[in-house]
Design an enzyme around this catalytic site. Structure first.
Site, PDB file in Angstrom:
ATOM      1  N   VAL A  75       0.656  -1.209  -0.046  1.00  0.00           N
ATOM      2  CA  VAL A  75       0.067   0.036   0.020  1.00  0.00           C
ATOM      3  C   VAL A  75       0.951   1.335   0.016  1.00  0.00           C
ATOM      4  O   VAL A  75       0.221   2.478  -0.053  1.00  0.00           O
ATOM      5  CB  VAL A  75      -1.017   0.044   1.098  1.00  0.00           C
ATOM      6  CG1 VAL A  75      -2.189  -1.028   1.112  1.00  0.00           C
ATOM      7  CG2 VAL A  75      -0.343  -0.115   2.621  1.00  0.00           C
ATOM      8  N   ASN A  96      -7.915  -2.147   4.584  1.00  0.00           N
ATOM      9  CA  ASN A  96      -7.603  -2.971   5.733  1.00  0.00           C
ATOM     10  C   ASN A  96      -6.241  -2.969   6.045  1.00  0.00           C
ATOM     11  O   ASN A  96      -6.239  -3.183   7.138  1.00  0.00           O
ATOM     12  CB  ASN A  96      -8.296  -4.170   5.439  1.00  0.00           C
ATOM     13  CG  ASN A  96      -8.024  -5.261   6.439  1.00  0.00           C
ATOM     14  OD1 ASN A  96      -8.545  -5.173   7.492  1.00  0.00           O
ATOM     15  ND2 ASN A  96      -6.826  -5.887   6.182  1.00  0.00           N
ATOM     16  N   TYR A 134       0.125   4.585  17.077  1.00  0.00           N
ATOM     17  CA  TYR A 134      -0.885   3.848  16.345  1.00  0.00           C
ATOM     18  C   TYR A 134      -2.182   4.381  16.294  1.00  0.00           C
ATOM     19  O   TYR A 134      -2.826   4.578  15.464  1.00  0.00           O
ATOM     20  CB  TYR A 134      -0.941   2.166  17.029  1.00  0.00           C
ATOM     21  CG  TYR A 134      -2.088   1.302  16.350  1.00  0.00           C
ATOM     22  CD1 TYR A 134      -2.046   0.605  15.043  1.00  0.00           C
ATOM     23  CD2 TYR A 134      -3.066   1.110  16.995  1.00  0.00           C
ATOM     24  CE1 TYR A 134      -2.992  -0.155  14.666  1.00  0.00           C
ATOM     25  CE2 TYR A 134      -4.114   0.270  16.438  1.00  0.00           C
ATOM     26  CZ  TYR A 134      -3.877  -0.214  15.331  1.00  0.00           C
ATOM     27  OH  TYR A 134      -5.195  -1.101  14.709  1.00  0.00           O
ATOM     28  N   LYS A 138      -4.748   5.667  13.721  1.00  0.00           N
ATOM     29  CA  LYS A 138      -6.207   5.354  13.526  1.00  0.00           C
ATOM     30  C   LYS A 138      -7.137   6.539  13.663  1.00  0.00           C
ATOM     31  O   LYS A 138      -8.308   6.461  13.142  1.00  0.00           O
ATOM     32  CB  LYS A 138      -6.239   4.221  14.256  1.00  0.00           C
ATOM     33  CG  LYS A 138      -5.611   2.803  13.953  1.00  0.00           C
ATOM     34  CD  LYS A 138      -5.955   2.443  12.456  1.00  0.00           C
ATOM     35  CE  LYS A 138      -5.421   1.235  12.213  1.00  0.00           C
ATOM     36  NZ  LYS A 138      -5.739   0.679  10.653  1.00  0.00           N
ATOM     37  N   THR A 165      -6.102 -12.065  15.985  1.00  0.00           N
ATOM     38  CA  THR A 165      -5.189 -12.253  14.804  1.00  0.00           C
ATOM     39  C   THR A 165      -3.969 -11.907  15.216  1.00  0.00           C
ATOM     40  O   THR A 165      -3.326 -11.916  16.572  1.00  0.00           O
ATOM     41  CB  THR A 165      -5.779 -11.169  13.883  1.00  0.00           C
ATOM     42  OG1 THR A 165      -5.270  -9.855  14.330  1.00  0.00           O
ATOM     43  CG2 THR A 165      -7.050 -11.195  13.168  1.00  0.00           C
TER      44      THR A 165
HETATM   45  N1  LIG Z   1      -6.589  -7.450  15.307  1.00  0.00           N
HETATM   46  C1  LIG Z   1      -6.910  -6.390  16.211  1.00  0.00           C
HETATM   47  O1  LIG Z   1      -7.137  -6.601  17.391  1.00  0.00           O
HETATM   48  C2  LIG Z   1      -7.375  -5.045  15.201  1.00  0.00           C
HETATM   49  C3  LIG Z   1      -8.306  -4.127  16.309  1.00  0.00           C
HETATM   50  C4  LIG Z   1      -8.508  -3.033  15.736  1.00  0.00           C
HETATM   51  C5  LIG Z   1      -8.081  -2.772  14.212  1.00  0.00           C
HETATM   52  N2  LIG Z   1      -7.631  -3.730  13.667  1.00  0.00           N
HETATM   53  C6  LIG Z   1      -6.978  -3.192  12.100  1.00  0.00           C
HETATM   54  O2  LIG Z   1      -7.481  -4.148  11.219  1.00  0.00           O
HETATM   55  C7  LIG Z   1      -6.788  -4.305  10.187  1.00  0.00           C
HETATM   56  C8  LIG Z   1      -6.404  -5.649   9.871  1.00  0.00           C
HETATM   57  O3  LIG Z   1      -5.695  -6.317  11.147  1.00  0.00           O
HETATM   58  P1  LIG Z   1      -5.433  -7.702  11.499  1.00  0.00           P
HETATM   59  O4  LIG Z   1      -5.779  -7.898  12.857  1.00  0.00           O
HETATM   60  O5  LIG Z   1      -6.083  -8.516  10.533  1.00  0.00           O
HETATM   61  O6  LIG Z   1      -3.924  -7.553  11.214  1.00  0.00           O
HETATM   62  P2  LIG Z   1      -2.811  -8.942  10.803  1.00  0.00           P
HETATM   63  O7  LIG Z   1      -1.491  -8.318  11.041  1.00  0.00           O
HETATM   64  O8  LIG Z   1      -3.452 -10.295  10.933  1.00  0.00           O
HETATM   65  O9  LIG Z   1      -3.121  -8.536   9.001  1.00  0.00           O
HETATM   66  C9  LIG Z   1      -2.553  -7.461   8.572  1.00  0.00           C
HETATM   67  C10 LIG Z   1      -2.483  -7.609   6.909  1.00  0.00           C
HETATM   68  O10 LIG Z   1      -1.906  -6.408   6.388  1.00  0.00           O
HETATM   69  C11 LIG Z   1      -0.935  -6.974   5.408  1.00  0.00           C
HETATM   70  N3  LIG Z   1      -0.085  -5.751   5.457  1.00  0.00           N
HETATM   71  C12 LIG Z   1       1.093  -5.080   6.033  1.00  0.00           C
HETATM   72  N4  LIG Z   1       1.759  -4.309   5.510  1.00  0.00           N
HETATM   73  C13 LIG Z   1       1.322  -4.095   4.538  1.00  0.00           C
HETATM   74  C14 LIG Z   1       1.639  -3.009   3.126  1.00  0.00           C
HETATM   75  N5  LIG Z   1       2.567  -2.249   3.323  1.00  0.00           N
HETATM   76  N6  LIG Z   1       0.875  -3.330   1.981  1.00  0.00           N
HETATM   77  C15 LIG Z   1       0.072  -4.256   2.059  1.00  0.00           C
HETATM   78  N7  LIG Z   1      -0.382  -5.072   2.941  1.00  0.00           N
HETATM   79  C16 LIG Z   1       0.124  -5.019   4.179  1.00  0.00           C
HETATM   80  C17 LIG Z   1      -0.200  -7.920   6.005  1.00  0.00           C
HETATM   81  O11 LIG Z   1       0.555  -8.545   5.145  1.00  0.00           O
HETATM   82  C18 LIG Z   1      -1.467  -8.537   6.567  1.00  0.00           C
HETATM   83  O12 LIG Z   1      -1.846  -9.469   5.591  1.00  0.00           O
HETATM   84  C19 LIG Z   1      -5.522  -3.417  10.411  1.00  0.00           C
HETATM   85  O13 LIG Z   1      -6.067  -2.153   9.911  1.00  0.00           O
HETATM   86  C20 LIG Z   1      -5.453  -3.164  11.717  1.00  0.00           C
HETATM   87  O14 LIG Z   1      -5.121  -2.025  12.401  1.00  0.00           O
HETATM   88  C21 LIG Z   1      -7.088  -4.794  14.137  1.00  0.00           C
END
Ligand SMILES: NC(=O)c1ccc[n+]([C@@H]2O[C@H](COP(=O)([O-])OP(=O)(O)OC[C@H]3O[C@@H](n4cnc5c(N)ncnc54)[C@H](O)[C@@H]3O)[C@@H](O)[C@H]2O)c1
Length: 267
Positions: free
Chosen positions: A64, A90, A160, A164, A197
């Site tokens: 991204v 995402n 972070y 967000k 995750t």
């Molecule tokens: N898991 C949680 O508790 C949680 C809570 C709130 C928000 N989120 C948000 O949800 C989203 C997904 O999180 P998740 O828990 O599935 O995390 P995750 O780490 O399991 O997955 C994140 C994905 O983003 C990809 N990624 C990272 N850098 C990238 C880049 N430069 N270009 C393209 N892809 C890239 C990774 O390869 C991975 O597949 C994120 O934006 C995270 O901030 C997660």
């Protein structure tokens, strides 16, 4: 099962976690899904499994932070599927470091992925999104993955939280701007609570560090206790919220911050 019939959707960070569940849920509802990530093997396997189940999906390598990758993804969406209706931003990373611990290089990387990645993405895909939105019945949509940390302060990773929070307000600003310009594009954000995750586990580790313990189970329990509903979120909980915002059922919803957090931010 057809809430997204004929919609063409691009999901970033879709190889695993919330993004993978979202891509699958969108496909189950009839969307054609461009699965994008930097984890090529996992991303390609997901697109294949969607096809194996009768869906339409293609994997595209997309860092991204790289403008060229976005250009390629836009070309893939146009050539393979005929355009784009919905962009799901995402992809994201988490540092789990206190304000004093974070280096400027780490901040820059966080900023590049969590903020600049979303900015380049929307800029790159806006022409494609507008084109299809102008002729579809209810227009198109952008769904940005923020966090509870984009609504309230997250002491375990303040920077972070900063990224967000930026996404929360970019979402609202663009909802107003695109609405007023008549682009027929809705812009909304989703705010997950803790989800188990890879990133969720990083948040437990950061909590454990703040509690000065090596016991991740203690941190996990504390995280559960912070959610009034009494459990962590699942990837499916979050995916279903994205499906709703991507669908025409949400055609009057724009500029919204949809907390999917078991009540985390309700108190
Ligand atoms: N898991 C949680 O508790 C949680 C809570 C709130 C928000 N989120 C948000 O949800 C989203 C997904 O999180 P998740 O828990 O599935 O995390 P995750 O780490 O399991 O997955 C994140 C994905 O983003 C990809 N990624 C990272 N850098 C990238 C880049 N430069 N270009 C393209 N892809 C890239 C990774 O390869 C991975 O597949 C994120 O934006 C995270 O901030 C997660």
């Amino acid at each position: 099962m057809n809430r997204l019939n004929e919609k063409i959707v691009l999901v970033t960070g879709a190889a695993r976690g919330i993004g993978a569940a979202t891509a699958s849920a969108l496909a189950e509802e009839g969307a054609k899904v461009l699965v994008c990530d930097i984890l090529d093997a996992a991303g390609a396997a997901l697109a294949q499994s969607i096809r194996d189940q009768g869906g339409e999906s293609l994997y595209c390598h997309l860092d991204v932070t790289r403008e060229n990758d976005w250009t390629t993804a836009a070309q893939q969406a146009a050539q393979h599927f005929g355009g784009l209706d919905v962009l799901v931003n995402n992809a994201g990373i988490y540092l789990g470091k206190s304000f004093e611990e974070v280096s400027l290089a780490e901040w820059q990387r966080l900023c590049d992925i969590n903020l600049t990645g979303v900015v380049i993405g929307i800029k790159s895909l806006l022409p494609l999104l507008r084109e299809r939105a102008s002729s579809s019945e209810h227009g198109g949509a952008i769904v940005n993955m923020s966090s509870v940390a984009g609504l309230v302060g997250a002491a375990t990773d303040p920077l972070y939280s900063l990224t967000k929070g930026g996404i929360t307000l970019l979402t609202k600003a663009l909802a107003v701007d695109f609405g007023q310009r008549g682009y027929r594009l809705r812009v909304n954000s989703v705010h997950p609570g803790a989800v188990d995750t890879e990133m969720g586990r990083q948040t437990f580790a950061a909590r454990a560090k703040a509690l000065a313990t090596d016991d991740l189970e203690i941190a996990r329990r504390q995280s559960i206790d912070a959610h009034p509903i009494g459990r962590l979120g699942t990837v499916k909980d979050i995916a279903q919220a994205v499906v709703y915002l991507a669908s025409d059922e949400a055609s009057f919803v724009t500029g919204a911050s949809l907390a999917v957090d078991g009540g985390f931010t309700a108190r």
